[in-house]
Write a protein that holds these residues in place. Structure first.
Motif: not given
Length: 231
Positions: A153, A156-158
């Motif tokens: 991540y 917080n974004e994959e």
């Protein structure tokens, strides 16, 4: 017995590869093009795929993209077979999810060694996933690697990484703030010492930085030595 598929339109190369694989204890099957390959892949997922880039009809890069889109095959190790000196093909393949590449013309023993190395790394990642309990991070949480779910991540974004990119990032994070030479990375991440191909590390770092976006600044190049991840 581990199963390997080889997608190669050159009959002489395909038959040589299949013979070498079978002689090395693998189950092997060859395909001329995507039309032959996809129907078999749909019902039988192999342990590894050898994929030529220059194919009639749907080329190897497009096949690679389709394989990576499929949840059943998205983590299947893939080694691309590329033309000598084609840096664009190598980078394009790695950027779209290939785990490694072998340049034509190649030696059979080198090819088998590369295959075994990729399979070993794949098996180790599966074991690490089963045993891991903690995340690794850098940049005050900007970059997070989760072992349990094999996920990365950024903010917080994959971020979707290939098997080899994941293993490379894991190794750098595990040794955060330590300078690691290209040769050491080759030994640890590729599990096979072929010094003439240390350029492979640079290519993977380039694609990894591209995918990590704002977190790419955490990977620092140490000129003439190697790389490190800074916190």
């Amino acid at each position: 017995m581990q199963k390997i598929y080889c997608v190669e339109d050159d009959e002489s190369v395909r038959e040589l590869v299949i013979y070498a694989l079978q002689s090395s204890g693998f189950e092997a099957q060859g395909f001329v093009n995507a039309e032959e390959f996809f129907p078999v892949l749909k019902n039988n997922v192999p342990d590894l795929i050898l994929l030529d880039i220059m194919l009639p009809g749907i080329d190897g890069i497009e096949i690679l993209k389709e394989v990576r889109k499929n949840p059943k095959t998205q983590h299947t190790p893939i080694i691309m077979l590329t033309a000598r000196g084609s840096e664009y093909d190598k980078i394009t393949g790695l950027d779209n999810g290939a785990d490694d590449y072998v340049t034509k013309p190649f030696g059979v023993m080198e090819l088998i060694a590369r295959i075994k190395a990729v399979l070993r790394r794949s098996a180790k990642i599966n074991v690490a996933q089963d045993k891991a309990t903690n995340d690794l991070s850098a940049g005050n949480g900007l970059l997070v690697l989760n072992h349990d779910f094999h996920k990365v991540y950024v903010n917080n974004e994959e971020v979707i990484l290939t098997l080899k990119e994941f293993e490379l990032l894991y190794y750098l994070l595990k040794n955060k703030n330590i300078v690691i030479s290209r040769d050491k990375i080759m030994d640890e991440v590729w599990d096979y010492n072929y010094a003439a191909e240390t350029r492979t590390v640079d290519v993977h770092i380039k694609t990894l930085r591209h995918k990590l976006g704002v977190a790419s600044k955490l990977i620092e190049t140490i000129r003439g030595v190697g790389y490190k991840i800074i916190d």
